[in-house]
Write a protein that holds these residues in place. Structure first.
Motif, PDB file in Angstrom:
ATOM      1  N   LEU B 217       0.763  -1.070  -0.090  1.00 28.35           N
ATOM      2  CA  LEU B 217       0.083   0.112   0.034  1.00 28.35           C
ATOM      3  C   LEU B 217       0.880   1.213  -0.001  1.00 28.35           C
ATOM      4  O   LEU B 217       0.611   2.274  -0.657  1.00 28.35           O
ATOM      5  CB  LEU B 217      -0.802  -0.140   1.099  1.00 28.35           C
ATOM      6  N   GLY B 218       1.932   1.268   0.850  1.00 29.54           N
ATOM      7  CA  GLY B 218       2.753   2.386   0.732  1.00 29.54           C
ATOM      8  C   GLY B 218       3.697   2.752  -0.359  1.00 29.54           C
ATOM      9  O   GLY B 218       3.764   3.652  -0.760  1.00 29.54           O
ATOM     10  N   ASN B 219       3.724   1.564  -1.117  1.00 29.11           N
ATOM     11  CA  ASN B 219       4.486   1.935  -2.559  1.00 29.11           C
ATOM     12  C   ASN B 219       3.590   2.265  -3.472  1.00 29.11           C
ATOM     13  O   ASN B 219       3.684   2.926  -4.492  1.00 29.11           O
ATOM     14  CB  ASN B 219       5.118   0.511  -2.824  1.00 29.11           C
ATOM     15  N   ARG B 220       2.286   1.657  -3.408  1.00 25.69           N
ATOM     16  CA  ARG B 220       1.336   1.995  -4.297  1.00 25.69           C
ATOM     17  C   ARG B 220       0.545   3.373  -4.304  1.00 25.69           C
ATOM     18  O   ARG B 220       0.157   3.890  -5.307  1.00 25.69           O
ATOM     19  CB  ARG B 220       0.332   0.766  -4.760  1.00 25.69           C
ATOM     20  N   TYR B 221       0.305   3.681  -3.076  1.00 25.52           N
ATOM     21  CA  TYR B 221      -0.425   4.851  -3.017  1.00 25.52           C
ATOM     22  C   TYR B 221      -0.019   6.050  -2.327  1.00 25.52           C
ATOM     23  O   TYR B 221       0.745   5.829  -1.490  1.00 25.52           O
ATOM     24  CB  TYR B 221      -1.804   4.380  -2.160  1.00 25.52           C
ATOM     25  N   GLN B 222      -0.511   7.108  -2.644  1.00 25.40           N
ATOM     26  CA  GLN B 222       0.359   8.325  -2.056  1.00 25.40           C
ATOM     27  C   GLN B 222      -0.990   9.251  -1.965  1.00 25.40           C
ATOM     28  O   GLN B 222      -1.986   9.407  -2.565  1.00 25.40           O
ATOM     29  CB  GLN B 222       1.180   9.065  -2.973  1.00 25.40           C
ATOM     30  N   GLU B 254      -2.581   6.524  -7.487  1.00 19.74           N
ATOM     31  CA  GLU B 254      -2.172   5.181  -7.547  1.00 19.74           C
ATOM     32  C   GLU B 254      -0.919   5.416  -8.340  1.00 19.74           C
ATOM     33  O   GLU B 254      -1.070   5.708  -9.604  1.00 19.74           O
ATOM     34  CB  GLU B 254      -3.298   4.263  -7.949  1.00 19.74           C
ATOM     35  N   GLY B 255       0.076   4.449  -7.998  1.00 17.53           N
ATOM     36  CA  GLY B 255       1.169   4.275  -8.892  1.00 17.53           C
ATOM     37  C   GLY B 255       2.054   5.368  -9.369  1.00 17.53           C
ATOM     38  O   GLY B 255       2.633   5.420 -10.349  1.00 17.53           O
ATOM     39  N   ARG B 256       1.907   6.678  -8.463  1.00 12.97           N
ATOM     40  CA  ARG B 256       2.736   7.725  -8.889  1.00 12.97           C
ATOM     41  C   ARG B 256       3.879   7.719  -7.919  1.00 12.97           C
ATOM     42  O   ARG B 256       4.129   7.028  -6.954  1.00 12.97           O
ATOM     43  CB  ARG B 256       2.087   9.014  -8.599  1.00 12.97           C
ATOM     44  N   SER B 257       4.942   8.252  -8.703  1.00  8.83           N
ATOM     45  CA  SER B 257       6.320   8.421  -7.834  1.00  8.83           C
ATOM     46  C   SER B 257       6.401   9.504  -6.926  1.00  8.83           C
ATOM     47  O   SER B 257       5.744  10.714  -7.184  1.00  8.83           O
ATOM     48  CB  SER B 257       7.514   8.198  -8.840  1.00  8.83           C
ATOM     49  N   ALA B 258       7.051   9.422  -5.842  1.00  8.56           N
ATOM     50  CA  ALA B 258       7.308  10.392  -4.688  1.00  8.56           C
ATOM     51  C   ALA B 258       7.900  11.734  -5.578  1.00  8.56           C
ATOM     52  O   ALA B 258       7.759  12.744  -5.207  1.00  8.56           O
ATOM     53  CB  ALA B 258       8.203   9.955  -3.715  1.00  8.56           C
ATOM     54  N   GLY B 262       6.213  14.941  -5.212  1.00 13.86           N
ATOM     55  CA  GLY B 262       6.834  15.883  -4.030  1.00 13.86           C
ATOM     56  C   GLY B 262       6.789  17.310  -4.175  1.00 13.86           C
ATOM     57  O   GLY B 262       6.495  18.043  -2.971  1.00 13.86           O
ATOM     58  N   ALA B 263       6.854  17.705  -5.345  1.00 16.03           N
ATOM     59  CA  ALA B 263       6.912  19.011  -5.589  1.00 16.03           C
ATOM     60  C   ALA B 263       5.616  19.980  -5.272  1.00 16.03           C
ATOM     61  O   ALA B 263       5.633  21.051  -5.507  1.00 16.03           O
ATOM     62  CB  ALA B 263       7.507  19.558  -6.883  1.00 16.03           C
ATOM     63  N   LEU B 264       4.515  19.119  -5.439  1.00 13.10           N
ATOM     64  CA  LEU B 264       3.170  19.803  -5.296  1.00 13.10           C
ATOM     65  C   LEU B 264       2.494  19.798  -4.355  1.00 13.10           C
ATOM     66  O   LEU B 264       1.353  19.973  -4.098  1.00 13.10           O
ATOM     67  CB  LEU B 264       2.265  18.826  -6.323  1.00 13.10           C
ATOM     68  N   ARG B 268       2.064  11.924   1.769  1.00 11.08           N
ATOM     69  CA  ARG B 268       2.332  11.056   2.789  1.00 11.08           C
ATOM     70  C   ARG B 268       1.633   9.614   2.380  1.00 11.08           C
ATOM     71  O   ARG B 268       0.608   9.682   1.476  1.00 11.08           O
ATOM     72  CB  ARG B 268       2.032  11.283   4.286  1.00 11.08           C
ATOM     73  N   THR B 269       1.904   8.598   2.977  1.00  9.24           N
ATOM     74  CA  THR B 269       1.035   7.342   2.719  1.00  9.24           C
ATOM     75  C   THR B 269      -0.343   7.556   3.385  1.00  9.24           C
ATOM     76  O   THR B 269      -0.311   7.767   4.612  1.00  9.24           O
ATOM     77  CB  THR B 269       1.908   6.027   3.571  1.00  9.24           C
ATOM     78  N   PRO B 270      -1.345   7.235   2.534  1.00 13.84           N
ATOM     79  CA  PRO B 270      -2.619   7.364   3.190  1.00 13.84           C
ATOM     80  C   PRO B 270      -2.912   6.338   4.119  1.00 13.84           C
ATOM     81  O   PRO B 270      -2.304   5.189   4.194  1.00 13.84           O
ATOM     82  CB  PRO B 270      -3.280   7.056   1.882  1.00 13.84           C
TER      83      PRO B 270
END
Lengths: 315, 286
Positions: B217-222, B254-258, B262-264, B268-270
């Protein structure tokens, strides 16, 4: 086995080789005990009736006296065995009646109550098959409860004989005549054989009650009564006959005329207690085709009750 | 090690309602899996299928056994608490120990007695005399003394107050769970137990909406919290859920990189609760 009990270390190793299932006898014993825990009327009601009868006899023996009562029957003077058998009959009749009623409600309730209070979900979480569960209830109703009540009747009649004996010593009742041990054992054996015959003959009734109990979504008592009553009325209206009523009456009481076909009461003939065994026509009962048809039906009903408990999903 | 539960295309209908509509999932050994969904989502039906309590379509293997045909064998390996209120009300505590001891080869009576001695439950009481919380403690004591590889709990703390709920999960985690055991738990109070799970399965309208381990979940969702111009740019990256919080926008991706996000804004992890709400509102037929 023993190490797992004592082993308090947190690193237990579960689920290695599966342990052997509990012995069938131990499981069955647990299931039977459970029935008497849940349905306390099974032992409380007969115990209360027996206690009341003994108390009643005690009360009567204090209040009344008949030192010169005539202890002779149609077939000559009574002996101690006859007296004991009369007392046992005196105790057994109300006991059997009460037990029959208690068993009727027990069988109607036993597979219904666990669904109603949803405790079936607890019982089904344990490794006990539906087949064994249903059979344990049948075992209680046809074997264990009747044997228990028989033992209770024996105890109560012993108590009554004791009360008589004390009164005889006090001169309030005539002395108990001499004992006929052989005759007494025969009478007891005859009574036990009646229990066997009852278990065989009432097996389809009991199994049918289990089906109603496993099937009814609510009010199993109504489901037991309503269909035959409605069917009888319809039959009476449509054909003017009463085959259904006779069939039900036959299934309820039909075995006893067969079993006692040798016995002729009235006109100076009495049930000869000393030859209790010879009085029973066991052969006629065991060769009666209706008994075996009933047992076949019972097997079918038991199968149905097991399937219902296994697959009925209304919790 | 092979899977503890392997479900493929489970179906079950109650009349016109499809309680299970092609449910597939896998539960690996040594996990604590949360089966999460709103009321009526099909959680309990899925558990009933796993426990052989109901008929269903599809393929299902639990500890290598088919719950439809091998239920009696299965119940030696599986423990379950179907509901808080299913212990029979006439049963005495001591009788409960006697009974389970008499029928269950994996039951350790000494352990159950020891767990019960830490509670206020008297041995001679009947279940009907106990409070709801005590009944749950009793049931948990029975179940924890059974050395079974799979434990299934269906809303075990429903209707209990917070203290009992906390105690229940603490006991479960500290005294029961180890890497050889698997726990499958349904709940609709996600926020309370989210630290408990190693895996979650979201289910809604009889379908699996999401099935993943917590690490995944931590890797897939932001979850991105931003405002104004940044939020507009973030929206172009297709969040699958967004809501406004105090003038700022929380968006789930879902599936976006940090690096991308990050700049936006604040990244955090939901939480599982946030994901749950997002997934439930985004799933079909709502």
């Amino acid at each position: 086995m023993s190490s797992s009990v004592a082993d308090a270390a947190p690193e237990r190793a579960p689920s290695g080789a599966p342990p052997a299932p509990r012995a069938l006898s131990r499981t069955l014993l647990s299931l039977v005990r459970r029935e008497f825990w849940e349905h306390r009327a099974l032992w409380v009601a007969p115990a209360v009736v027996a206690a009341l009868m003994v108390l009643g006899a005690l009360f009567a023996s204090v209040k009344y006296r008949a030192p010169h009562a005539d202890l002779s029957g149609d077939q000559g003077p009574w002996n101690g065995m006859t007296l004991f058998a009369v007392m046992q009959g005196f105790v057994s009749s109300p006991l059997s009646l009460v037990t029959g009623i208690v068993l009727l409600f027990y069988l109607l309730d036993c597979l219904y109550a666990e669904r109603k209070d949803r405790s079936i979900l607890f019982f089904k979480s344990l490794p006990v098959s539906d087949g064994l569960t249903v059979l344990s209830k049948l075992l209680v109703a046809l074997v264990i409860a009747p044997l228990g009540v028989y033992a209770l009747g024996l105890l109560a009649s012993l108590a009554l004989t004791g009360i008589w004996q004390v009164n005889a010593v006090l001169g309030r009742l005539p002395a108990i005549p001499g004992w006929d041990l052989g005759g007494w054992l025969q009478a007891e054996l005859a009574l036990l054989l009646c229990l066997v015959v009852a278990a065989l003959w009432y097996a389809p009734c009991a199994a049918y009650l289990l089906v109603v109990s496993a099937w009814a979504r609510r009010n199993p008592f109504l489901w037991l009564l309503l269909p035959p009553v409605v069917a009888q009325i319809l039959e009476r209206v449509a054909f003017g006959t009463h085959y259904i009523a006779s069939f039900i009456a036959y299934r309820l009481f039909g075995v006893w005329p067969i079993l006692f076909s040798h016995v002729r009461l009235g006109h100076g003939r009495a049930f000869a207690l000393g030859s209790g065994l010879a009085q029973l026509d066991l052969k006629a009962v065991l060769t009666d085709v209706d008994l075996w048809l009933g047992l076949a039906a019972a097997a079918g009903f038991v199968f149905a009750a097991i399937r219902l408990r296994r697959y009925r999903d209304d919790t | 090690m092979s899977a503890v539960i392997e479900a493929r295309g489970l179906t079950k209908s109650y009349g016109a309602t499809r309680a299970l509509d092609g449910v597939s999932f896998t539960v690996e050994p040594g996990r604590i899996v949360g089966l999460i969904g709103p009321n009526g989502a099909g959680k309990t039906t899925a558990l009933k299928a796993i426990l052989g309590l109901t008929a269903f379509g599809g393929e299902l293997s639990v500890l290598g056994l088919d719950p439809r045909t091998q239920r009696d064998e299965l119940m030696r390996e599986v423990c379950f608490i179907a509901d808080v209120a299913v212990l029979p009300r006439w049963l005495r505590v001591r009788q409960a120990l006697d009974f389970v001891d008499g029928v269950h080869p994996r039951f350790d009576r000494a352990r159950a007695t020891e767990i019960l001695s830490r509670t206020d439950i008297p041995m001679a009481s009947r279940v009907r005399e106990l409070s709801k919380g005590m009944v749950t403690q009793l049931h948990l004591a029975l179940v924890m003394a059974i050395d079974a590889p799979l434990l299934v709990l269906d809303e075990p703390t429903l209707g209990l107050d917070l203290l009992y709920r906390r105690k229940f999960y603490d006991t479960l985690l500290n005294d029961y769970f180890d890497r050889d055991r698997t726990i499958l738990l349904t709940t609709h109070q996600v926020e309370e137990v989210e630290n408990l799970f190693t895996d979650v399965i979201f289910i809604n309208h009889g379908r699996v909406v999401l099935a993943a381990s917590i690490e995944d979940l931590g890797n897939r969702y932001q979850q991105l919290t931003s405002a104004g111009d940044q939020a507009t740019r973030a929206r172009a990256l297709h969040p699958f859920y967004e809501r406004e919080v105090f003038g700022r926008v929380a968006m789930l991706f879902e599936g976006r990189s940090a690096a991308e996000l990050g700049a936006l804004g604040e990244l955090r992890t939901p939480s599982i609760a946030d994901l749950f709400v997002a997934k439930m509102q985004g799933s079909p037929n709502t």
